[in-house]
Design a protein around this motif. Structure first.
Motif, short mmCIF file in Angstrom:
data_model
loop_
_atom_site.label_atom_id
_atom_site.label_comp_id
_atom_site.label_asym_id
_atom_site.label_seq_id
_atom_site.Cartn_x
_atom_site.Cartn_y
_atom_site.Cartn_z
N LEU A 123 3.71 -9.45 -12.95
CA LEU A 123 3.71 -7.99 -12.78
C LEU A 123 2.56 -7.38 -13.57
N GLN A 124 1.62 -6.79 -12.88
CA GLN A 124 0.47 -6.15 -13.52
C GLN A 124 0.26 -4.71 -13.04
N SER A 125 0.59 -4.44 -11.81
CA SER A 125 0.30 -3.13 -11.21
C SER A 125 0.94 -1.99 -11.99
N PHE A 126 2.22 -2.14 -12.31
CA PHE A 126 2.90 -1.05 -13.02
C PHE A 126 2.23 -0.77 -14.36
N TYR A 127 1.96 -1.81 -15.13
CA TYR A 127 1.39 -1.62 -16.45
C TYR A 127 0.01 -0.97 -16.39
N ALA A 128 -0.79 -1.38 -15.42
CA ALA A 128 -2.13 -0.81 -15.27
C ALA A 128 -2.06 0.68 -14.93
N ILE A 129 -1.22 1.02 -13.96
CA ILE A 129 -1.07 2.42 -13.54
C ILE A 129 -0.49 3.25 -14.68
N ASN A 130 0.55 2.73 -15.32
CA ASN A 130 1.24 3.45 -16.38
C ASN A 130 0.32 3.73 -17.57
N ASP A 131 -0.48 2.74 -17.95
CA ASP A 131 -1.39 2.92 -19.11
C ASP A 131 -2.39 4.04 -18.85
N ILE A 132 -2.97 4.05 -17.65
CA ILE A 132 -3.94 5.10 -17.34
C ILE A 132 -3.26 6.46 -17.26
N PHE A 133 -2.07 6.51 -16.65
CA PHE A 133 -1.37 7.79 -16.55
C PHE A 133 -1.08 8.36 -17.93
N LYS A 193 0.83 -1.21 0.00
CA LYS A 193 0.00 0.00 0.00
C LYS A 193 0.86 1.26 0.00
N ASP A 194 1.96 1.23 0.74
CA ASP A 194 2.87 2.38 0.77
C ASP A 194 3.48 2.63 -0.61
N VAL A 195 3.92 1.56 -1.27
CA VAL A 195 4.49 1.69 -2.61
C VAL A 195 3.45 2.23 -3.58
N PHE A 196 2.24 1.70 -3.52
CA PHE A 196 1.14 2.12 -4.39
C PHE A 196 0.90 3.63 -4.24
N LYS A 197 0.78 4.08 -3.02
CA LYS A 197 0.51 5.50 -2.75
C LYS A 197 1.67 6.38 -3.21
N ARG A 198 2.89 5.95 -2.95
CA ARG A 198 4.07 6.75 -3.32
C ARG A 198 4.26 6.82 -4.83
N PHE A 199 3.96 5.73 -5.52
CA PHE A 199 4.14 5.72 -6.97
C PHE A 199 3.12 6.63 -7.63
N LEU A 200 1.88 6.60 -7.16
CA LEU A 200 0.87 7.52 -7.69
C LEU A 200 1.30 8.97 -7.48
N LYS A 201 1.87 9.25 -6.31
CA LYS A 201 2.33 10.60 -6.02
C LYS A 201 3.50 10.99 -6.90
N ILE A 216 -8.33 5.96 -9.64
CA ILE A 216 -7.74 5.45 -8.40
C ILE A 216 -8.55 4.28 -7.87
N GLU A 217 -9.88 4.39 -7.93
CA GLU A 217 -10.72 3.29 -7.47
C GLU A 217 -10.51 2.05 -8.33
N GLN A 218 -10.37 2.26 -9.63
CA GLN A 218 -10.14 1.15 -10.55
C GLN A 218 -8.80 0.46 -10.25
N LEU A 219 -7.82 1.24 -9.85
CA LEU A 219 -6.47 0.71 -9.62
C LEU A 219 -6.29 0.11 -8.22
N ARG A 220 -7.27 0.31 -7.35
CA ARG A 220 -7.12 -0.17 -5.97
C ARG A 220 -6.94 -1.68 -5.89
N VAL A 221 -7.35 -2.39 -6.93
CA VAL A 221 -7.19 -3.83 -6.95
C VAL A 221 -5.71 -4.22 -6.85
N TYR A 222 -4.82 -3.27 -7.23
CA TYR A 222 -3.37 -3.54 -7.20
C TYR A 222 -2.71 -3.03 -5.92
#
Length: 210
Positions: free
Chosen positions: A59-69, A18-26, A40-46
């Motif tokens: 590895l899925q979290s990075f790709y999901a966040i990166n695509d939306i960004f 959770k800490d990594v998730f929050k810091r990466f979004l920031k 953010i709600e859509q990405l909470r699954v990661y």
């Protein structure tokens, strides 16, 4: 490697994830003006998946966040130009805060546009104040030209636009997926310990050579 080689490793669990998730979004969206709340709600699954990915899960979290960004950044790259076409009225009483901890992600595209309007107005006002101060210092000097408030406001907007042109040119042409992945891995290492840094392969080679 982080857990085995570190002097005082953190436990790599859901809390760490959770800490990594929050810091990466920031790291990607420091002032919450790119992502929408629905993203953010859509990405909470990661949010609690990153620790599992570190231990071998796909590895899925990075790709999901990166695509939306990337999608949101492309939308904003058109938005700021539209906003800066129109003059700002500095007589309107409005508030703008750069403290992302005191703001939420915009609920929809209209709210994001309003957030960007205030943000760009704030930076334009800063440039306007600088230009006004410079004009007052030069008053009376040979060759000095007094510009109207409207001319100064337009010049200030043009300066802000040039700044964001450079930012989005970097997004498109120089900041690639690999660069954002390096940020992601660095977020992981710095979450383990603020003095632990990840070197991308090319940076590692350069470091070794030096």
């Amino acid at each position: 490697m982080l857990a085995d080689g570190h002097f005082s490793p953190r436990k790599i669990d859901d809390k760490f994830s959770k800490d990594v998730f929050k810091r990466f979004l920031k790291a990607l969206d420091n002032d919450k003006t790119y992502f929408l709340a629905s993203d953010i709600e859509q990405l909470r699954v990661y949010e609690t998946a990153i620790d599992d990915e570190m231990k071998g899960a796909q590895l899925q979290s990075f790709y999901a966040i990166n695509d939306i960004f990337k999608k949101r950044a492309e939308e904003v790259s058109k938005l700021y130009k539209e906003i800066l076409k129109q003059p700002f009225d500095f007589n309107v009483d409005e508030q703008y805060s750069e403290d992302a901890d005191k703001t939420d992600y915009p609920k929809n595209e209209a709210a994001r546009r309003e957030a960007w309007r205030k943000k760009l107005k704030y930076y334009t006002l800063e440039r306007y104040a600088e230009l006004l101060e410079q004009q007052e210092r030069n008053a009376g000097k040979e060759g000095a030209v007094a510009e109207t408030p409207q001319e100064l406001e337009k010049k200030a907007r043009e300066r802000v636009e040039r700044t964001y042109d450079r930012i989005f040119e970097r997004f498109r042409n120089r900041l690639k997926d690999d660069d954002r992945f390096n940020v992601f891995v660095n977020t992981i290492t710095e979450t383990m310990d603020p003095h632990t840094t990840y070197f991308a392969p090319i940076d590692r080679r350069s470091f070794d050579e030096q």
